[in-house]
Design a protein around this motif. Structure first.
Motif, PDB file in Angstrom:
ATOM      1  N   TYR A 245      37.605  58.969  34.766  1.00 32.15           N
ATOM      2  CA  TYR A 245      37.184  58.075  35.075  1.00 32.15           C
ATOM      3  C   TYR A 245      36.051  57.074  34.110  1.00 32.15           C
ATOM      4  O   TYR A 245      36.657  57.645  32.927  1.00 32.15           O
ATOM      5  N   VAL A 246      37.070  55.902  33.582  1.00 35.76           N
ATOM      6  CA  VAL A 246      36.232  55.121  32.719  1.00 35.76           C
ATOM      7  C   VAL A 246      35.180  54.406  32.636  1.00 35.76           C
ATOM      8  O   VAL A 246      35.009  53.396  34.678  1.00 35.76           O
ATOM      9  N   VAL A 247      33.887  54.466  32.243  1.00 36.76           N
ATOM     10  CA  VAL A 247      32.932  53.521  33.038  1.00 36.76           C
ATOM     11  C   VAL A 247      31.974  53.195  31.494  1.00 36.76           C
ATOM     12  O   VAL A 247      32.361  52.938  30.471  1.00 36.76           O
ATOM     13  N   THR A 248      32.144  51.581  32.151  1.00 35.96           N
ATOM     14  CA  THR A 248      31.499  50.248  31.048  1.00 35.96           C
ATOM     15  C   THR A 248      30.178  50.088  31.153  1.00 35.96           C
ATOM     16  O   THR A 248      30.294  49.490  32.518  1.00 35.96           O
ATOM     17  N   PRO A 249      29.488  49.459  30.679  1.00 37.22           N
ATOM     18  CA  PRO A 249      28.899  49.099  31.028  1.00 37.22           C
ATOM     19  C   PRO A 249      28.282  47.861  30.708  1.00 37.22           C
ATOM     20  O   PRO A 249      27.996  46.881  29.966  1.00 37.22           O
ATOM     21  N   SER A 250      29.240  46.141  32.029  1.00 41.01           N
ATOM     22  CA  SER A 250      29.756  45.461  31.861  1.00 41.01           C
ATOM     23  C   SER A 250      30.482  45.585  32.657  1.00 41.01           C
ATOM     24  O   SER A 250      31.122  45.491  33.196  1.00 41.01           O
ATOM     25  N   ALA A 251      29.694  44.415  33.907  1.00 36.22           N
ATOM     26  CA  ALA A 251      30.330  44.369  35.110  1.00 36.22           C
ATOM     27  C   ALA A 251      31.493  43.138  34.948  1.00 36.22           C
ATOM     28  O   ALA A 251      32.544  43.581  36.228  1.00 36.22           O
TER      29      ALA A 251
ATOM     30  N   GLU B 276      32.263  50.539  36.541  1.00 38.60           N
ATOM     31  CA  GLU B 276      30.093  49.868  36.286  1.00 38.60           C
ATOM     32  C   GLU B 276      29.400  50.714  36.432  1.00 38.60           C
ATOM     33  O   GLU B 276      29.257  52.286  36.802  1.00 38.60           O
ATOM     34  N   LEU B 277      28.448  50.940  34.733  1.00 40.24           N
ATOM     35  CA  LEU B 277      27.748  52.430  35.019  1.00 40.24           C
ATOM     36  C   LEU B 277      26.693  52.430  35.946  1.00 40.24           C
ATOM     37  O   LEU B 277      26.882  53.490  36.578  1.00 40.24           O
ATOM     38  N   THR B 278      26.815  51.274  36.517  1.00 37.44           N
ATOM     39  CA  THR B 278      25.298  52.190  37.297  1.00 37.44           C
ATOM     40  C   THR B 278      25.991  52.256  38.750  1.00 37.44           C
ATOM     41  O   THR B 278      25.692  52.972  39.473  1.00 37.44           O
ATOM     42  N   GLU B 279      27.559  51.599  39.483  1.00 35.21           N
ATOM     43  CA  GLU B 279      28.437  52.494  40.316  1.00 35.21           C
ATOM     44  C   GLU B 279      28.536  53.622  40.343  1.00 35.21           C
ATOM     45  O   GLU B 279      28.825  54.483  40.503  1.00 35.21           O
ATOM     46  N   PHE B 280      28.938  53.725  39.183  1.00 30.78           N
ATOM     47  CA  PHE B 280      29.634  55.278  37.876  1.00 30.78           C
ATOM     48  C   PHE B 280      28.528  56.432  38.466  1.00 30.78           C
ATOM     49  O   PHE B 280      28.106  57.317  38.887  1.00 30.78           O
ATOM     50  N   LEU B 281      26.990  55.875  37.992  1.00 31.64           N
ATOM     51  CA  LEU B 281      25.845  56.786  38.523  1.00 31.64           C
ATOM     52  C   LEU B 281      25.722  56.619  39.684  1.00 31.64           C
ATOM     53  O   LEU B 281      24.952  58.665  40.131  1.00 31.64           O
TER      54      LEU B 281
ATOM     55  N   ALA C 150      10.200  41.900  30.432  1.00 30.41           N
ATOM     56  CA  ALA C 150      11.894  42.088  29.473  1.00 30.41           C
ATOM     57  C   ALA C 150      12.303  41.718  31.557  1.00 30.41           C
ATOM     58  O   ALA C 150      12.167  41.737  31.658  1.00 30.41           O
ATOM     59  N   VAL C 151      13.643  41.274  30.652  1.00 30.48           N
ATOM     60  CA  VAL C 151      15.242  40.279  31.253  1.00 30.48           C
ATOM     61  C   VAL C 151      15.897  41.689  31.590  1.00 30.48           C
ATOM     62  O   VAL C 151      16.829  41.981  30.351  1.00 30.48           O
ATOM     63  N   CYS C 152      16.448  41.989  32.774  1.00 31.42           N
ATOM     64  CA  CYS C 152      17.509  42.929  32.275  1.00 31.42           C
ATOM     65  C   CYS C 152      18.782  42.893  33.560  1.00 31.42           C
ATOM     66  O   CYS C 152      18.141  42.251  34.145  1.00 31.42           O
ATOM     67  N   THR C 153      19.565  43.412  32.274  1.00 31.26           N
ATOM     68  CA  THR C 153      21.190  42.381  33.088  1.00 31.26           C
ATOM     69  C   THR C 153      21.620  43.849  33.052  1.00 31.26           C
ATOM     70  O   THR C 153      21.942  44.847  32.788  1.00 31.26           O
ATOM     71  N   VAL C 154      22.927  43.804  33.990  1.00 32.25           N
ATOM     72  CA  VAL C 154      24.383  44.994  33.921  1.00 32.25           C
ATOM     73  C   VAL C 154      25.234  44.810  33.229  1.00 32.25           C
ATOM     74  O   VAL C 154      26.365  44.576  32.603  1.00 32.25           O
TER      75      VAL C 154
END
Lengths: 491, 264
Positions: B71-77, B117-122, B211-215
């Motif tokens: 798996y390759v996990v990235t914190p960027s959609a 993408e990170l949230t998908e992986f989780l 705070a404003v949060c994004t992926v």
């Protein structure tokens, strides 16, 4: 505005001035948000929307693949039904054909149904030069024409005007063209509509020649279809003795059955209605009913060149619903005029540089008039992957490549003015393919980070005029990893 | 399960905290994460600006760097979408133009299915939504365009945020509208980009969230840069940093921020 898109600045310059216009931004925001919300509701009513959309795209693609066949079939059908078909390779030829046809009737005035094709060719101006007055009868087109303005939206050409501005235009300009507006005209929508109705009625009842476009042409029967809301179209299509329809060749569909799909896709995507109020269909001429003479001018004007491009050709599926304009955040801020053609918004950004080529600075800037957010693709009822075509055309602009212009295959040179960018992209490409170089750059940036200016010079200025850049961290991620974890762990 | 972090060039260079947060988070969830140093950029800046041919070596590089991982996990959609949507296109076009053989297509085909993408992986691979995070702040979430429309992340990030203890999620008006970053769009069309950014910043401030949060840090760089120029209090924070935060961090803020770049 001076009634022509010629000589307009490149998109970023035009947009830089229009984004400063608070009234324009207000008008656009209000109108696009209202219609986009309504559209979403109208589309949500159909549970087979995704399948309709796929069917619409498939019919268009199949028709485009055999366009020559369907156009010949259309010509036969129209001719058999008593119409005459004329082929126009470009805008000038189409305008010359129409001017000649009008002159042959001996008339000097024509009424027009709103038509994107004749906006594209600049027909009104060409007719004026030939001594013929063309009267727009669609309310919004009338506002644009009276204001000596240009349309800025496909569905709502006067979207950039509010009620007060429209009242002023009517008061000041209607008398110049025919029946004047009442002196006490208010900006109430009903009063504005009534003034337009009275003004236009005179035109409908006296005109001997009507000019229209068409939303669809049915190859199998030679039937043309116009979809509209106000009824002005029905008047123009039935009252005059001569009807001239100027239609892009991509508007053909094989059979009546295909209309079933598009008459669901178009109104819901466009006006957010389940069905538009007026759908007029005409097939050649009929004794004792409607125009005595019917001419169909089939317009190419870059369409077969577009068809030759396997990625870009999907733009020809477009049914001119304007859903992409209404969801586009760039269109909403820049306004339609900034796109410098009859086709503004995301579809204009991919259609115009294909129809006209990318030689001018404006046309070369259009593929970049998007943040590639993808909202346009999502709403498109015929699934045109606009972001894909935008990137494809960007490549054409900066790299050149093989294209077809006027039926001839040619190799396009890269556009001027991209040399610095190309060098930067190559340098970045090199660094990204050599992580050692990337790391050296990161370390240099980190070491000098206290010297970084708050405002950057050169192309970076555009960024730092309105935004702060993030501070460069003391240590890149890869250096932190190496420091704390060592080189890549054993796998 | 061998998992690699694809940190992306922007996070590597400008937002190392986000990369560290992914490591902290995944390790806390029992995942051993590797970081192959051979990785670099996904090629999106070049691809989206019209320099597709320059991305071809990066497709090969991506494949080589992550060949040994499942798996390759990235914190960027955005970067995940680049790999998944565009690598196959790049390979197909290069082949059609006679510039690449099957090798590029093989590289793309190997990269596509394992990149998350990170949230998908989780949510999809690890099947967790409660990652044990604690973040006692009001937060508004901006679903970035590539996360929303190219990757189709749907409510995955939201499901994760809703399980963070202490966090109060505030609805962002006009959430699905682009913030106006768009890579080189921000430089090529600065007026429109700035206008879009100003509207997004206003929407963030309307929520009153801290705070404003994004992926995606690229969008956050734009939104945060706009907020900061306005002197607004709302701060940009990547979802990985929220999900990595714990009560220990809240007790000792210096611990969580010890390695951060010092503010100017």
């Amino acid at each position: 505005m001076s009634g022509t898109y010629l000589g307009m600045p490149a998109f970023p310059a035009a947009a830089a001035s229009s984004t400063q216009d608070a009234r324009l931004r207000g008008n656009l925001r209000h109108a696009t948000h209202t219609i986009r919300d309504k559209r979403a509701k109208a589309v949500a009513e159909l549970d087979d929307w995704a399948r309709l959309r796929a069917a619409g795209a498939a019919v268009k693609d199949r028709t485009l693949r055999h366009l020559d066949h369907y156009l010949e079939q259309l010509e036969e059908s129209v001719t058999a039904a008593g119409g005459q078909v004329h082929w126009a390779a470009d805008a000038a030829e189409a305008n010359a054909i129409v001017a000649r046809l009008v002159r042959e009737t001996g008339e000097r005035e024509v009424v027009k149904v709103k038509s994107m094709a004749t906006q594209e060719t600049g027909l009104n101006r060409a007719l004026a030069e030939a001594g013929i007055s063309a009267y727009e009868t669609d309310l919004a087109e009338l506002i644009v024409q009276l204001g000596d303005d240009l349309p800025s939206h496909i569905l709502v050409p006067a979207i950039h005007r509010n009620r007060g501005e429209i009242r002023d235009i009517f008061r000041e300009q209607m008398a110049r063209w025919g029946r004047p507006a009442p002196d006490d005209l208010s900006d109430a929508p009903a009063a504005l509509a009534e003034a337009a109705r009275l003004h236009l009625r005179e035109k409908f009842l006296t005109a001997k020649v009507g000019i229209s476009g068409a939303n669809f042409m049915v190859a199998d029967t030679g039937t043309l279809v116009v979809v509209e809301s106000e009824g002005n179209g029905r008047m123009c299509l039935t009252l005059p003795e001569t009807l001239i329809s100027v239609v892009g060749i991509e508007k053909v569909v094989p059979t009546w059955q295909d209309l079933e799909i598009f008459l669901q896709l178009l109104p819901r995507s466009s006006t957010a209605e389940r069905m538009n109020p007026y759908t007029s269909m005409w097939t050649g001429t009929t004794d004792g009913d409607g125009p005595r003479t019917f001419h169909l001018v089939l317009l190419d004007n870059g369409r077969t060149d577009t068809l030759a491009d396997t990625v870009g050709r999907q733009a020809l599926r477009c049914i001119r619903c304007s859903a992409c304009l209404n969801v586009c955040p760039v269109y909403e801020r820049a306004g339609g005029h900034a796109y410098g053609s009859a086709y503004p918004g995301p579809i204009g950004a991919i259609l115009t540089p294909q129809l006209r080529g990318t030689a001018s600075e404006l046309d070369a800037s259009l593929p970049y008039a998007s943040s590639l957010c993808g909202a346009c693709y999502e709403v498109c009822p015929v699934a045109i992957d606009i972001p894909e075509v935008l990137v494809h055309l960007r490549e054409r602009v900066v790299q050149g490549g093989r294209v077809t212009r006027r039926g001839v295959k040619t190799v396009l040179k890269p556009a001027k003015g991209h040399a610095a960018e190309r060098a930067a992209m190559r340098a970045a490409g090199f660094a990204f393919d050599h992580p050692g170089a990337l790391r050296a750059g990161q370390r240099l940036a980190a070491r000098t980070r206290r010297l970084h200016p708050r405002r950057l010079p050169g192309p970076g200025r555009a960024w730092t005029d309105t935004r702060d850049l993030p501070p460069v961290p003391a240590e890149s991620f890869r250096d932190w990893w190496r420091r704390t974890r060592g080189e890549e762990r054993a796998k | 399960m061998r998992v690699a972090l694809f940190v992306t060039c922007i996070n590597d260079t400008l937002y190392p905290d986000t990369g560290r947060a992914v490591i902290t988070l995944l390790e806390r969830l029992g995942v051993e994460v590797g970081f192959p140093a051979e990785q670099s950029c996904c090629g999106q800046p070049q691809f989206n600006t019209g320099y597709r041919h320059l991305t071809e070596p990066l497709v090969h590089r991506f494949d080589r760097a992550f060949a040994d991982y499942d798996y390759v996990v990235t914190p960027s959609a955005s970067c995940a979408a680049m790999v998944r949507d565009n690598y196959p296109r790049i390979a197909a076009k290069a082949e059609a133009e006679g510039r690449a053989g099957r090798e590029l297509a093989r590289a793309a085909a190997s990269a596509v299915p394992k990149t998350y993408e990170l949230t998908e992986f989780l949510t999809d691979v690890l099947k967790v939504t409660d990652v044990g995070a604690y973040y006692p702040h009001t937060v508004t979430y901006h679903p970035t365009c590539h996360g929303l429309r190219m990757l189709g992340l749907g409510d995955r990030p939201r499901r994760l945020l809703e399980r963070v203890r202490g966090l109060e999620l505030r609805e962002l008006p006009g959430a699905e509208e682009c913030c106006g970053f768009g890579g080189t769009f921000a430089v090529k069309n600065p007026a429109v980009s700035a206008a879009m950014g100003a509207d997004k910043a206003r929407a963030v401030l309307e929520t009153g969230a801290e705070a404003v949060c994004t992926v995606d840090n690229s969008c956050l760089m734009h939104i945060g840069g706009t907020l900061r120029r306005q002197g607004a209090a709302a701060r940009p924070v990547h979802i990985a940093e929220i999900l990595a935060a714990t009560e220990a961090d809240a007790r000792e803020p210096s611990r969580a921020r010890a390695t951060e770049g010092s503010p100017r």
